[in-house]
Design a protein around this motif. Structure first.
Motif, PDB file in Angstrom:
ATOM      1  N   ILE A 113       0.591  -1.163   0.322  1.00  0.00           N
ATOM      2  CA  ILE A 113      -0.357   0.166   0.265  1.00  0.00           C
ATOM      3  C   ILE A 113       0.648   1.263   0.036  1.00  0.00           C
ATOM      4  O   ILE A 113       0.019   2.529  -0.233  1.00  0.00           O
ATOM      5  CB  ILE A 113      -1.341   0.541   1.146  1.00  0.00           C
ATOM      6  N   VAL A 116       1.217   3.481  -3.497  1.00  0.00           N
ATOM      7  CA  VAL A 116       0.496   5.110  -3.460  1.00  0.00           C
ATOM      8  C   VAL A 116       0.940   6.100  -2.705  1.00  0.00           C
ATOM      9  O   VAL A 116       1.286   6.692  -3.518  1.00  0.00           O
ATOM     10  CB  VAL A 116      -1.256   4.221  -2.836  1.00  0.00           C
ATOM     11  N   PHE A 123       6.159  11.375  -7.410  1.00  0.00           N
ATOM     12  CA  PHE A 123       6.046  12.219  -9.159  1.00  0.00           C
ATOM     13  C   PHE A 123       5.600  13.701  -8.698  1.00  0.00           C
ATOM     14  O   PHE A 123       6.393  14.915  -9.524  1.00  0.00           O
ATOM     15  CB  PHE A 123       4.278  12.079  -9.722  1.00  0.00           C
TER      16      PHE A 123
ATOM     17  N   LEU B  16      -8.190   2.981   6.417  1.00  0.00           N
ATOM     18  CA  LEU B  16      -7.360   2.531   4.808  1.00  0.00           C
ATOM     19  C   LEU B  16      -8.443   3.717   3.923  1.00  0.00           C
ATOM     20  O   LEU B  16      -7.580   3.860   3.123  1.00  0.00           O
ATOM     21  CB  LEU B  16      -6.818   1.456   5.353  1.00  0.00           C
ATOM     22  N   ILE B  20      -7.609   7.317   1.930  1.00  0.00           N
ATOM     23  CA  ILE B  20      -7.795   7.632   0.071  1.00  0.00           C
ATOM     24  C   ILE B  20      -8.296   7.912  -0.751  1.00  0.00           C
ATOM     25  O   ILE B  20      -8.398   8.773  -1.570  1.00  0.00           O
ATOM     26  CB  ILE B  20      -7.137   6.002   0.022  1.00  0.00           C
ATOM     27  N   ILE B  74      -1.366  18.183  -9.394  1.00  0.00           N
ATOM     28  CA  ILE B  74      -2.444  18.176  -7.753  1.00  0.00           C
ATOM     29  C   ILE B  74      -2.613  16.269  -8.098  1.00  0.00           C
ATOM     30  O   ILE B  74      -2.744  15.128  -8.112  1.00  0.00           O
ATOM     31  CB  ILE B  74      -2.877  18.534  -7.416  1.00  0.00           C
ATOM     32  N   THR B  76      -2.276  14.791 -11.244  1.00  0.00           N
ATOM     33  CA  THR B  76      -1.759  13.699 -12.255  1.00  0.00           C
ATOM     34  C   THR B  76      -0.769  12.905 -11.225  1.00  0.00           C
ATOM     35  O   THR B  76       0.144  11.831 -11.294  1.00  0.00           O
ATOM     36  CB  THR B  76      -1.089  14.551 -13.036  1.00  0.00           C
ATOM     37  N   SER B  77      -0.447  13.317 -10.107  1.00  0.00           N
ATOM     38  CA  SER B  77       0.051  12.849  -8.617  1.00  0.00           C
ATOM     39  C   SER B  77      -0.696  12.185  -8.370  1.00  0.00           C
ATOM     40  O   SER B  77      -0.903  11.332  -7.381  1.00  0.00           O
ATOM     41  CB  SER B  77       0.720  13.969  -8.248  1.00  0.00           C
ATOM     42  N   VAL B  78      -0.513  13.564  -6.917  1.00  0.00           N
ATOM     43  CA  VAL B  78      -1.404  12.421  -5.813  1.00  0.00           C
ATOM     44  C   VAL B  78      -3.230  12.527  -6.094  1.00  0.00           C
ATOM     45  O   VAL B  78      -3.996  10.927  -5.568  1.00  0.00           O
ATOM     46  CB  VAL B  78      -2.035  13.643  -3.935  1.00  0.00           C
ATOM     47  N   LEU B  81      -2.878   8.758  -8.032  1.00  0.00           N
ATOM     48  CA  LEU B  81      -2.549   7.175  -7.812  1.00  0.00           C
ATOM     49  C   LEU B  81      -3.672   6.959  -6.137  1.00  0.00           C
ATOM     50  O   LEU B  81      -3.342   5.979  -6.318  1.00  0.00           O
ATOM     51  CB  LEU B  81      -0.977   7.909  -6.513  1.00  0.00           C
ATOM     52  N   VAL B  84      -5.919   4.570  -8.583  1.00  0.00           N
ATOM     53  CA  VAL B  84      -5.605   3.813  -8.105  1.00  0.00           C
ATOM     54  C   VAL B  84      -5.349   2.941  -6.474  1.00  0.00           C
ATOM     55  O   VAL B  84      -5.555   1.742  -6.345  1.00  0.00           O
ATOM     56  CB  VAL B  84      -4.285   3.754  -8.654  1.00  0.00           C
ATOM     57  N   GLY B  85      -5.525   4.118  -5.805  1.00  0.00           N
ATOM     58  CA  GLY B  85      -4.960   3.468  -4.567  1.00  0.00           C
ATOM     59  C   GLY B  85      -6.389   2.618  -3.457  1.00  0.00           C
ATOM     60  O   GLY B  85      -6.596   2.275  -2.466  1.00  0.00           O
ATOM     61  N   TRP B  87      -8.422   0.847  -5.460  1.00  0.00           N
ATOM     62  CA  TRP B  87      -8.108  -0.703  -5.938  1.00  0.00           C
ATOM     63  C   TRP B  87      -7.591  -1.246  -4.369  1.00  0.00           C
ATOM     64  O   TRP B  87      -7.540  -2.516  -4.370  1.00  0.00           O
ATOM     65  CB  TRP B  87      -7.182  -0.827  -6.839  1.00  0.00           C
ATOM     66  N   PHE B  88      -5.698  -0.360  -4.043  1.00  0.00           N
ATOM     67  CA  PHE B  88      -5.540  -0.881  -3.525  1.00  0.00           C
ATOM     68  C   PHE B  88      -6.098  -1.504  -2.280  1.00  0.00           C
ATOM     69  O   PHE B  88      -5.719  -2.761  -1.290  1.00  0.00           O
ATOM     70  CB  PHE B  88      -3.422  -0.673  -4.056  1.00  0.00           C
ATOM     71  N   ALA B  89      -6.933  -0.438  -1.855  1.00  0.00           N
ATOM     72  CA  ALA B  89      -7.502  -0.185  -0.204  1.00  0.00           C
ATOM     73  C   ALA B  89      -8.107  -0.925  -0.063  1.00  0.00           C
ATOM     74  O   ALA B  89      -8.480  -1.873   0.598  1.00  0.00           O
ATOM     75  CB  ALA B  89      -6.978   1.258  -0.030  1.00  0.00           C
ATOM     76  N   SER B  91      -8.948  -3.570  -1.820  1.00  0.00           N
ATOM     77  CA  SER B  91      -8.907  -5.284  -2.419  1.00  0.00           C
ATOM     78  C   SER B  91      -8.235  -5.515  -0.844  1.00  0.00           C
ATOM     79  O   SER B  91      -8.480  -6.760  -0.145  1.00  0.00           O
ATOM     80  CB  SER B  91      -7.911  -5.102  -2.897  1.00  0.00           C
ATOM     81  N   LEU B  92      -7.540  -4.674  -0.856  1.00  0.00           N
ATOM     82  CA  LEU B  92      -7.114  -5.058   1.034  1.00  0.00           C
ATOM     83  C   LEU B  92      -7.741  -5.624   2.022  1.00  0.00           C
ATOM     84  O   LEU B  92      -8.157  -6.830   3.113  1.00  0.00           O
ATOM     85  CB  LEU B  92      -5.323  -4.172   1.321  1.00  0.00           C
ATOM     86  N   LEU B  98     -14.355  -7.530  -3.390  1.00  0.00           N
ATOM     87  CA  LEU B  98     -13.773  -6.823  -4.124  1.00  0.00           C
ATOM     88  C   LEU B  98     -13.603  -7.985  -5.616  1.00  0.00           C
ATOM     89  O   LEU B  98     -13.910  -7.468  -6.834  1.00  0.00           O
ATOM     90  CB  LEU B  98     -12.376  -6.196  -4.522  1.00  0.00           C
TER      91      LEU B  98
END
Lengths: 443, 476
Positions: A113, A116, A123, B16, B20, B74, B76-78, B81, B84-85, B87-89, B91-92, B98
């Motif tokens: 995680i 992220v 970036f 979490l 995000i 902002i 294109t960075s935070v 991400l 995408v985060g 999805w990550f979070a 899934s955890l 999910l």
């Protein structure tokens, strides 16, 4: 944790829902979108390393500083495309390999995680580097330091991805790993890493030869002495040398692959890819000696060869994954089928007559009380709510008020937690339970 | 479905996801969906002005470009991400859910993704060709057109994802129709969209207002007019936001009556619903005040206090996002899967035979006197940790202490009785997915945790136990 000499193999139950598309189509989408994603990741990582390299050299020769800036401009676009193109393979691997991917995610979770915030910060650091170029022109060490933070991140973060996608292939190891770092040292994460890093440099060199070789890229206004041909030559040198290095890291990767997924089919596919790589090296050598023609016909030929190479390697990568997991997938399917048989049996058991745990059956009111009220209201002691000996007398001749309270309680006793209401009870249910409460001798 | 269950014992797994996801929603409302049209409009105004008043036109264009730079960096960075985060979070936090949702919604998310790719391409073109676009009026017009495309695609990504979320909220759609279209026909969908759009516009306005107030120098003679214009933008969207809010407010209880077994009237829902209404009114009023002040007396606009409408609208959106939690509980997928990741259909099996013997990631198959506490820990992990922690956020020990008081140590029998029937009393709690012995082990574990607090580390730190489970193979 069990540290058995023979690690047990977990056979989990699978998701009992059909795939949204035919499997072959999902696999096609997965491989294609992954290769596109990794192309831009290569350009992002290689680009940032090259930016540093040229900005470093640029301390002596201003032209190289200018070149570095040009390279940095490509990273802005490539990084965003890399991230957005990562979504399709992420979703596709989630669908095709749900149990494997999510399990390895969980086992490497806190480092996984961290991708992220870490990538987001990397970036931002790269933006800072790009947009502070003029302001920090006379503080190169700081400017280079900022870039170094970004590159440091880009060099470490791939380990997180590689560890995860490696661990997902080895359910027999899931019981062994204890957190991310133990998973990172499993075979064959490190060989994969070096193969990836070298590929990033090769692909970036090849790309930048084209980028700086384009007719629309004019060097006269930008550089004092640096010639286009010189730039192209350096980029192609990088592409050739890095591709040559792959003849060390490639075999290293192949030979350290755990045997369970290796087949003859895989061998031939990888060999085909390696053969193409050999041809590429030869063609790159010719291109370097005729650099003024770049990008010409030969360039596009080599581009085609690279595409073919990547297609073979990408396919081989998938083949290894499928072969490594095929037995386990079978076992998982069997376990899942067995599980649903058991679930079915359990449902049928419910149709058998229930045996009441208490003698005699409850009145409706008592039934409601036992399953809804008794968990908070004990007969004579405080449990969560007040005892029934205290609460019931309040409504002694006022069943309507009691029904209203049960349905929509207020808050009378501040030293008790608030009572949950039962607005969904029908009038009959309220009447039954209220009558039970008022008629019972509480003690 | 069996997974090693990632667990954060202080923060809790839901937090979490919340951190995000809410950060992502704030950015995509305030800096993308709402921001792109505002910036395009400012650029367009600059273009129109440049015909007769070139200096003023240039100032507007440059302000618009600076605003876009801020949003570009902002988002294109935070922004990217955290997207995408999510999805990550998730899934955890709940891999079972999910894993199931993505099979049903693959097309929806794929479509969403295609539009995302276009949005990324447009934002890069829009920002990176800005300086070049000033070279000629034709180029400028084309550039403004790109701003328009960006605005449209930004809005489309929101329209699609809100449909998917609406579907997930409505239990009926999953079981009966199992079709995506149902999500977009869900009665909450349109009101939610009619509400989110103007809110995004207003949020963008407050952020832009603050940015311009700080970024433009006092000497900049056009600063006042630009602030006025942005304030007017906020004001313009306010009645739309108010109507959208009312529409949404009107629809929620009607939608929930059908969806929940327990509808209006439960204490918590009423409290929350009340707070939602209050926040809506407060935020819309603040927007109104700022809009009026900025439009009619921009010089009096207090620079430093502009953070208040920004914070307020962010606060509002955070509260708003909790709505889905209420409508969905105790399920994570309505009528199909409970929030603990266990399927409704599997409950009879687990309640009859126990859940431990069916899980490959617990050391024991059944509860004994010796392993009581350890088995209780395993049951806790399987049945409770998707939402609860031992002593952190949503701590079970603390919840029981609040119910029973702290004078006496927690009583195992009382907790057993409670956990067995709590789904009748607390509508948001799933039923207990185990047998009597496992219930006892769980209660013993909670009591032991109160006596001797011990952090429950997730498998991402301490690994996972693995046991083999018998299953008949077909060919025997």
């Amino acid at each position: 944790m069990i540290t058995a000499i023979l690690t047990q193999l977990p056979v989990p139950k699978d998701i009992p829902l059909p795939l949204p598309l035919p499997e072959w189509l999902l696999i096609f989408i997965l491989i294609l979108s992954f290769l596109l994603h990794i192309l831009f990741i290569n350009l992002m990582v290689g680009g940032s390393v090259l930016t540093f390299w040229y900005e470093w050299r640029g301390r002596k020769n201003k032209d190289f500083d200018r070149l570095a800036r040009e390279i940095a401009a490509t990273i802005t676009v490539n990084k965003s495309l890399a991230v957005v193109l990562g979504v399709a393979p992420l979703l596709s691997v989630n669908v095709l390999y749900t149990l494997y991917f999510y399990s390895s995610n969980a086992l490497t979770g806190n480092i996984w995680i961290s991708v992220v915030p870490w990538v987001a910060v990397a970036f931002l650091v790269l933006y800072l580097h790009k947009y502070s170029w003029d302001r920090l022109a006379d503080n190169k060490p700081m400017h280079l330091g900022i870039l170094a933070i970004g590159i440091f991140s880009f060099l470490l973060i791939p380990f997180i991805f590689l560890t995860n996608i490696n661990l997902m292939l080895f359910p027999e190891r899931w019981g062994e790993v204890e957190g991310f770092f133990s998973a990172m040292t499993l075979p064959n994460v490190f060989p994969r890493y070096f193969h990836f890093l070298t590929a990033s440099m090769a692909v970036t060199g090849f790309f930048l030869a084209w980028w700086f070789g384009r007719k629309s890229f004019t060097t006269e206004t930008k550089f004092k002495t640096l010639q286009k041909n010189e730039i192209k030559k350096q980029m192609l040198n990088l592409a050739l040398v890095a591709t040559g290095m792959q003849f060390i890291f490639g075999p290293l990767l192949f030979l350290t692959l755990p045997a369970k997924g290796v087949t003859w089919g895989l061998f031939w596919v990888i060999l085909a890819g390696a053969t193409i790589a050999g041809i590429i090296i030869y063609q790159l050598w010719i291109m370097i000696n005729e650099v003024e023609k770049v990008p010409g016909k030969r360039f596009y030929l080599v581009l085609g060869l690279f595409t073919l190479l990547v297609a073979f390697m990408g396919t081989g990568r998938h083949m290894y994954r499928e072969d490594a997991l095929s037995t386990h997938k079978q076992m998982m399917a069997q376990r899942t089928a067995y599980h649903w048989e058991e679930v079915q049996k359990a449902h049928e058991n419910l149709l058998l007559p229930q045996v009441e745990s208490e003698a005699g059956s409850f009145t409706p009111g008592q039934n409601i009380f036992e399953t809804n009220c008794a968990i908070c209201h004990a007969p004579a002691t405080r449990l969560i709510g007040p005892a029934m000996t205290e609460a019931a007398p309040v409504y002694e001749n006022n069943i309507e008020a009691l029904k209203q309270w049960i349905k929509n309680p207020g808050r009378k006793r501040m030293d008790f937690p608030p009572m949950a209401g039962f607005p969904h009870f029908t009038d009959k249910q309220l009447t039954d339970v209220a009558e039970y409460v008022l008629q019972k001798e509480w003690e | 479905m069996d997974f090693p269950l990632f667990h954060l014992d202080f923060m809790g797994n839901r937090m979490l996801v919340a951190v995000i996801a809410i950060l992502h929603v704030l950015i995509n409302h305030a800096l993308a969906v709402g921001f792109a049209p505002l910036v395009t409009l400012l650029e367009f105004r600059g273009y129109l002005k440049s015909k007769t008043k070139p200096d003023e036109g240039k100032a507007w264009d440059e302000t618009a470009r600076k605003l876009m730079f801020f949003a570009f960096v902002i988002t294109t960075s935070v922004g990217a991400l955290t997207g995408v985060g999510i999805w990550f979070a998730t899934s955890l936090a709940n891999p079972a859910s999910l894993g199931s949702l993505i099979r049903v919604f693959y097309f929806a998310w794929f479509t969403e993704w295609i539009i995302f790719v276009l949005e990324v391409v447009f934002i890069m073109i829009y920002y990176l060709t800005w300086k070049k676009s000033n070279e000629s009026p034709r180029r400028k017009r084309q550039h403004i057109r790109f701003g328009l495309f960006l605005s449209i695609f930004s809005w489309l990504t929101m329209a699609i994802i809100v449909g998917i979320l609406a579907f997930m909220m409505d239990p009926g759609s999953w079981i009966e129709k199992k079709s995506l279209v149902a999500g977009f026909l869900n009665p909450i969908y349109l009101p939610q969209l009619v509400f989110r759009t103007p809110v995004a516009m207003m949020m963008a306005g407050t952020v832009a207002l603050m940015f311009v107030a700080y970024a433009l120098k006092k000497q900049n003679k056009w600063k006042t007019n630009i602030l006025k214009y942005i304030s007017f933008w906020i004001l313009l969207w306010m009645p739309v936001a108010a109507s959208g809010a009312f529409l949404y407010y009107w629809h929620i209880p009607r939608a929930m009556v059908g969806n929940l077994p327990v509808a209006l009237g439960t204490q918590q829902f009423q409290d929350w619903y009340g707070s939602l209404v209050t926040t809506m009114i407060v935020v819309v009023s603040i927007g109104f005040l700022v809009g009026i002040l900025g439009t009619f007396s921009p010089r009096r606009l207090p620079k430093h206090l502009l953070i208040i409408p920004v914070a307020a609208s962010f606060l509002f959106l955070g509260t708003f996002e909790r709505l889905r939690e209420f409508i969905r509980k105790p399920y994570v997928i309505g009528d199909y899967m409970y929030a603990n990741g266990i399927l409704v259909e599997e409950y009879p099996l687990y309640q009859q035979t126990g859940i431990l013997k069916h899980s490959p990631y617990t050391a024991f198959s059944e509860v004994t006197k010796e392993n009581n506490i350890k088995a209780g820990e395993a049951v806790f992990t399987l049945a409770c940790t998707r939402c609860h922690t031992t002593h952190g956020i949503s701590s079970v020990v603390r919840k029981f202490e609040r119910m029973y008081g702290t004078e006496n140590p927690l009583n195992e029998d009382a907790m057993k009785t409670y956990i067995k029937s709590m789904h009748n009393v607390r509508y948001y709690m799933p039923p207990f997915p185990g047998n009597e012995e496992e219930l006892g082990a769980l209660a013993a574990y909670i009591a032991a945790q109160q006596k001797r607090p011990k952090t429950l580390e997730g498998p991402q730190i301490k690994g996972v136990d693995v046991k083999e489970i018998e299953f008949e193979t077909q060919n025997e």
